[in-house]
Design a protein around this motif. Sequence first.
Motif, PDB file in Angstrom:
ATOM      1  N   CYS A   4      19.132 -53.774  17.702  1.00 14.09           N
ATOM      2  CA  CYS A   4      19.134 -54.387  16.373  1.00 14.09           C
ATOM      3  C   CYS A   4      19.949 -53.649  15.328  1.00 14.09           C
ATOM      4  CB  CYS A   4      17.707 -54.517  15.842  1.00 14.09           C
ATOM      5  SG  CYS A   4      16.603 -55.416  16.934  1.00 14.09           S
ATOM      6  N   THR A   5      19.698 -52.349  15.186  1.00 12.98           N
ATOM      7  CA  THR A   5      20.150 -51.673  13.967  1.00 12.98           C
ATOM      8  C   THR A   5      21.614 -51.261  13.961  1.00 12.98           C
ATOM      9  OG1 THR A   5      19.621 -49.502  14.855  1.00 12.98           O
ATOM     10  CG2 THR A   5      17.866 -50.632  13.666  1.00 12.98           C
ATOM     11  N   GLY A   6      22.233 -51.171  15.128  1.00 16.77           N
ATOM     12  CA  GLY A   6      23.583 -50.622  15.156  1.00 16.77           C
ATOM     13  C   GLY A   6      23.580 -49.098  15.026  1.00 16.77           C
ATOM     14  N   TYR A   7      22.428 -48.495  15.077  1.00 16.53           N
ATOM     15  CA  TYR A   7      22.230 -47.034  15.136  1.00 16.53           C
ATOM     16  C   TYR A   7      22.478 -46.293  13.828  1.00 16.53           C
ATOM     17  CZ  TYR A   7      21.974 -47.824  20.148  1.00 16.53           C
ATOM     18  OH  TYR A   7      21.623 -48.290  21.382  1.00 16.53           O
ATOM     19  N   THR A   8      23.420 -46.754  12.985  1.00 16.58           N
ATOM     20  CA  THR A   8      23.771 -45.972  11.793  1.00 16.58           C
ATOM     21  C   THR A   8      22.538 -45.715  10.933  1.00 16.58           C
ATOM     22  OG1 THR A   8      25.876 -47.073  11.894  1.00 16.58           O
ATOM     23  CG2 THR A   8      25.414 -45.828   9.901  1.00 16.58           C
ATOM     24  N   ARG A   9      21.720 -46.747  10.755  1.00 15.99           N
ATOM     25  CA  ARG A   9      20.527 -46.577   9.914  1.00 15.99           C
ATOM     26  C   ARG A   9      19.512 -45.645  10.566  1.00 15.99           C
ATOM     27  NH1 ARG A   9      19.729 -51.284   6.259  1.00 15.99           N
ATOM     28  NH2 ARG A   9      21.796 -52.167   6.030  1.00 15.99           N
ATOM     29  N   ILE A  10      19.510 -45.650  11.899  1.00 14.01           N
ATOM     30  CA  ILE A  10      18.617 -44.719  12.597  1.00 14.01           C
ATOM     31  C   ILE A  10      19.086 -43.282  12.358  1.00 14.01           C
ATOM     32  CG2 ILE A  10      17.885 -43.925  14.891  1.00 14.01           C
ATOM     33  CD1 ILE A  10      17.754 -46.884  15.714  1.00 14.01           C
ATOM     34  N   PHE A  11      20.392 -43.058  12.466  1.00 18.48           N
ATOM     35  CA  PHE A  11      20.911 -41.702  12.240  1.00 18.48           C
ATOM     36  C   PHE A  11      20.632 -41.274  10.796  1.00 18.48           C
ATOM     37  CE2 PHE A  11      24.351 -42.795  15.605  1.00 18.48           C
ATOM     38  CZ  PHE A  11      23.419 -42.618  16.617  1.00 18.48           C
ATOM     39  N   ASP A  12      20.778 -42.215   9.860  1.00 24.40           N
ATOM     40  CA  ASP A  12      20.457 -41.896   8.451  1.00 24.40           C
ATOM     41  C   ASP A  12      18.993 -41.488   8.329  1.00 24.40           C
ATOM     42  OD1 ASP A  12      22.994 -42.605   7.792  1.00 24.40           O
ATOM     43  OD2 ASP A  12      22.481 -44.563   6.921  1.00 24.40           O
ATOM     44  N   ALA A  13      18.124 -42.229   9.012  1.00 25.62           N
ATOM     45  CA  ALA A  13      16.688 -41.940   8.929  1.00 25.62           C
ATOM     46  C   ALA A  13      16.386 -40.550   9.491  1.00 25.62           C
ATOM     47  CB  ALA A  13      15.894 -43.003   9.692  1.00 25.62           C
TER      48      ALA A  13
END
Lengths: 292, 156
Positions: free
Chosen positions: B136-145
């Motif tokens: 879903c997220t494309g990972y970028t938001r996960i890395f930001d988190a």
Amino acid sequence: MHSNPAQYDLIAPTTLEAVLDILASEPGHYTPLAGGTEIMVALGAGRLPRKPLVSLQHLDELRFIEVLDSEITIGARTTFTDIRRDAVIATDFPLLNLAASWTGSVANQNRGTIGGNIVNGSPAADSPPALLVYDAVLTLISTRGTRLMPYGDFHLGYKKTALAPDELVHSITLQRDFKDYIPYIRKVGTRNAQAISKVAIAALARMNNGTVEDIRIGAASLRDRPTRLPATESVLQNQALTVETLGPLLEKARAALRRETLPIDDIRSTARYRSAVAGNLLEEFLRTLVAV
Amino acid sequence: MTTITFTVNNESRTIEAPPMKRLLDVLREDLHLTGAKEGCGEGECGSCSVLMNGELVNSCLVSALQAEGAAITTIEGIAVGQKLHPIQQCFLEKGGAQCGICTPGMILATHHLLEKYPQPTLLQIQEGLAGNLCRCTGYTRIFDAVQAAANQPGKP
Ligand SMILES: Cc1cc2nc3c(=O)[nH]c(=O)nc-3n(C[C@H](O)[C@H](O)[C@H](O)COP(=O)(O)OP(=O)(O)OC[C@H]3O[C@@H](n4cnc5c(N)ncnc54)[C@H](O)[C@@H]3O)c2cc1C
Ligand code: FES
Ligand code: FES
């Protein structure tokens, strides 16, 4: 098709002696279980032979890294995470450190063991080419005693090894003789992280005034088993490597490599691709050696 | 059937299960802890990640008997009482969770990563989470988190 786990028995003896006794009681009847990263996948896919399993989980005596002045011994149950954390392996055996670092994800490295990697015998596995290049020696153990075997003699064919049905791999010994060697290792897969290789090369060379004094090349996915490339090595052995000689030498080395490898077409790649990429990796390695 | 005793989220539990039953199924079926998800069932996706003796593992690849005596932490054990763990809070705030299937695994992988590298570089984050797939997220938001969580007081 999933297998039904209820159809498999699993025991976890607390001593090595007890595990060996069980393996000897009916050789070939029990499957050893280490980290389970191969076996649990096989179970899920419905291709785990319907045999009882014996877990090595309590055998701390198989999980160790012993460092001596002249050699290092790695217990079969040592995980890839353990290997990556070891400072001596990082400095003396960088090919093994790097191979461990890309053997699946962190979770996989926390469970997967070096013993399981070699006994599973996949031609695509990551640690075998490094171990072949370092001339590793295996210690195999059973109730009959222990025996030493050069790792180069261990793989007999596609997923076929010289391990007897009542034996375990106890440990792997490497001589600390490779400090002056230039290392090269590269894995080519569909993505950088966590993909089984399409082709991989692990190599070492010791140079003296621009001449190749000793060269060792290990490869994954170029034959039905992990392999060294002796013919390619002998083309390069004792040759002066300069900007001028590189071209003709490379041509000979690529030809030798093509002759001595038998890559296959499979779900991950084609033989033609593998052969071409292996030649390119060799070229990349040799270019780093020019003028050293 | 074998009797297996282990600790789950700081509570001692004893179950009867076939010894080769997957830890994932023990958690979900026997203990009704359905936070760990099954994505692939073969070690590729990380949605079943839990901590076993502090190490990140894929619970679909651990047999029940191999968990005997171990201390397991699942996503249900991460929050502090009714309060979200700082990592969970950061995933929420940074949009690091959408459908949520990968999220329990991502959070445990992040927990494990921050223990090893309290201030991870982007590369360390990418390597630490490489075994956890998200559609879903494309990972970028996960890395930001993850980066935001690293800067929180009171993380692992
Ligand atoms: C998602 C995923 C990604 C992966 N990526 C990679 C990768 O990039 N590179 C790679 O090389 N591999 C990879 N693997 C394969 C696997 O993780 C490794 O081969 C690992 O080293 C297997 O070790 P194990 O302890 O988990 O083996 P197990 O599954 O426990 O056992 C494997 C085999 O070895 C036997 N065995 C284990 N230990 C011994 C012993 N001491 N003596 C005798 N027999 C023994 C078992 O009976 C079994 O036949 C991956 C696997 C998964 C699931
Ligand atoms: S379900 Fe376990 S890794 Fe995908
Ligand atoms: S949020 Fe949907 S898979 Fe990651």
